[in-house]
Design an enzyme around this catalytic site. Structure first.
Site, PDB file in Angstrom:
ATOM      1  N   ASP A  94     -11.505-109.439  -5.883  1.00  0.00           N
ATOM      2  CA  ASP A  94     -11.557-108.540  -6.885  1.00  0.00           C
ATOM      3  C   ASP A  94     -12.549-107.319  -6.604  1.00  0.00           C
ATOM      4  O   ASP A  94     -13.626-107.372  -6.595  1.00  0.00           O
ATOM      5  CB  ASP A  94     -12.306-109.355  -8.096  1.00  0.00           C
ATOM      6  N   ALA A  95     -11.668-106.378  -6.262  1.00  0.00           N
ATOM      7  CA  ALA A  95     -12.116-105.258  -5.462  1.00  0.00           C
ATOM      8  C   ALA A  95     -11.873-103.794  -6.433  1.00  0.00           C
ATOM      9  O   ALA A  95     -12.550-102.924  -6.262  1.00  0.00           O
ATOM     10  CB  ALA A  95     -11.626-105.253  -4.111  1.00  0.00           C
ATOM     11  N   LYS A  96     -10.831-103.840  -7.276  1.00  0.00           N
ATOM     12  CA  LYS A  96     -10.541-102.786  -8.035  1.00  0.00           C
ATOM     13  C   LYS A  96     -10.334-101.441  -7.078  1.00  0.00           C
ATOM     14  O   LYS A  96     -11.028-100.455  -7.502  1.00  0.00           O
ATOM     15  CB  LYS A  96     -11.334-102.589  -9.337  1.00  0.00           C
ATOM     16  N   ARG A  97      -9.611-101.699  -5.908  1.00  0.00           N
ATOM     17  CA  ARG A  97      -9.407-100.633  -5.282  1.00  0.00           C
ATOM     18  C   ARG A  97      -8.388 -99.712  -5.875  1.00  0.00           C
ATOM     19  O   ARG A  97      -7.812 -99.892  -6.799  1.00  0.00           O
ATOM     20  CB  ARG A  97      -9.218-100.851  -3.732  1.00  0.00           C
TER      21      ARG A  97
ATOM     22  N   ASP B  99     -16.180-101.148 -12.450  1.00  0.00           N
ATOM     23  CA  ASP B  99     -16.075-102.546 -12.961  1.00  0.00           C
ATOM     24  C   ASP B  99     -16.908-102.750 -14.316  1.00  0.00           C
ATOM     25  O   ASP B  99     -17.600-101.868 -14.609  1.00  0.00           O
ATOM     26  CB  ASP B  99     -16.389-103.393 -11.873  1.00  0.00           C
TER      27      ASP B  99
END
Lengths: 276, 276
Positions: A94-97, B99
């Site tokens: 879960d890195a939201k790159r 996030d």
């Protein structure tokens, strides 16, 4: 891992639980603090206790960047541990790159090739060429942010264009031109469960990763009502309510019991739609 | 670093150049490959050669996650090296994070407290509570993605709402409620220079981080025409055209010459607006 393998695992375990490994060094039980790698030791215990009841693990990268190189190593050890002991598990970074093409290509190599996770969460703001490099890996998945579980989702994701289409729906629509349901999932927050009906109109067969149950207040039965498909189509994440359910030496046992309880609720939801 | 200190440095060096440290292990000169930490050795040489001509360094995180813990250590060494030898430099972690609140808070601690960079690039998709935790650190900066330099920017950033306001302008407007020009900068791509006039109408005094000159085709004079303010107000980034200008043992010398050339163009632009 491909879609069929994921569905098989859900079928076998009667669970679509994803355990979020948001492992905060300041929240883990005292007795582990002396360990050389307390984060990994905590994760290992949580994983062993919860593995029978979940189908996916989702380490949250923020918690593995905190101590720089050292905590990255804890993450790599955690992923290796899952890979070796529980090869059936779906592992999500879960890195939201998301960045320009050549940079996204580096992130894709880092996560899919070097770290060998199954899926990566990606933010859509930069559009097609920021996403496509992640879609070049067979049996690897992009989990695109669509409608997130937080209050800030209202700032931009729900803003309607001239035709009345909210941004998150445009993201869903547009992404279907970039990849298919064998490589794209979507983040849709449990706190906006009633909007799952709109999501399902656009992506009827895609898997959705649903955060926001528990600590953030979302309801499992609402999510299932609007989100379940005949292939299940959901991965429901829970982090804090499982991994920090107890802070004593029994933390793993309690986490396992909590995961078992959630899996039982999920089995009940699956039986309602006659998923076998 | 605060805004005044940044402006002072620009004044002294007559440059608003940011050197992007997109250090790709596969692109660095052969003779460095034998080193124990080739990425750091490359960065150190580039930094020493370019420091007189630039005011900021921007390591791109994708290139430091590639080898996991090991390459994170290269990043930490690079930031420490800049901090110790060139304390006047503005250091940007180009990470494009963002996030839910408790996770953004972890990223903020990791980058601002542990790594001690001056600024972090952040993606706006998740809205206010994903950004605010980054704004709690005095003299630290959020550089919010507004209008990026890539083709994919057209997918969502330029989509107009019912009132005809494109998403990137809504991001600019909304962000002014979260922080001020002493803590917020914006990414605006050089490839869309004419749109800088619209950006300046909304954030007349904010610093903009401008990528896309060089490899991506943007023009410095166009960017300056629409983007310069009486406090300069620009950080123009260049990565590949400087750091990979030469692949021989003379790579650092050539990179320095290239940075010097760009700084001279910038000095010329500053003189046009009588910035002293």
């Amino acid at each position: 891992m491909n879609k069929q393998q994921l569905i098989e695992q859900i079928r076998r375990k009667k669970s679509f639980l994803c355990v979020g490994l948001d492992t905060d060094i300041y929240k883990i039980p005292q007795h582990l603090a002396k360990s050389d790698d307390a984060i990994f030791e905590f994760n290992r215990a949580i994983i062993d206790a919860t593995a029978p009841y979940c189908v996916a693990y989702k380490p949250n990268l923020a918690f593995y960047e905190y101590f720089g190189g050292e905590s990255w190593t804890s993450l790599e050890k955690t992923v290796d541990y899952i890979r070796n002991k529980y090869p059936e598990m779906f592992v999500i970074a879960d890195a939201k790159r998301g960045d320009i093409g050549n940079t996204s290509a580096m992130y894709a190599r880092a996560f899919f090739h070097e770290m060998n996770v199954d899926a990566l969460t990606v933010a859509p703001y930069m559009g097609e060429d920021s996403i496509k490099p992640f879609l070049q890996y067979p049996d690897k998945w992009v989990i695109l942010l669509a409608l997130t579980s937080n209050q800030g989702a209202f700032d931009f994701q729900l803003v309607e264009d001239k035709a009345g289409v909210p941004l998150y729906q445009r993201v869903l629509e547009r992404s279907k031109q970039w990849g298919n349901e064998e490589q794209l999932m979507y983040v849709v927050g449990a706190t906006k469960a009633e909007m799952l009906a709109d999501v399902r109109r656009i992506v009827p067969h895609s898997f959705l990763l649903v955060p926001g149950i528990g600590a953030q207040g979302g309801s499992l039965s609402e999510v299932c009502k609007y989100g379940l498909t005949d292939e299940c189509g959901l991965l429901v994440n829970n982090s804090r309510a499982i991994i920090y359910a107890d802070s004593s030496e029994r933390f793993a046992e309690v986490a396992g019991a909590k995961a078992k309880e959630m899996a039982a609720q999920m089995a009940n939801e699956l039986s309602k739609i006659n998923f076998k």
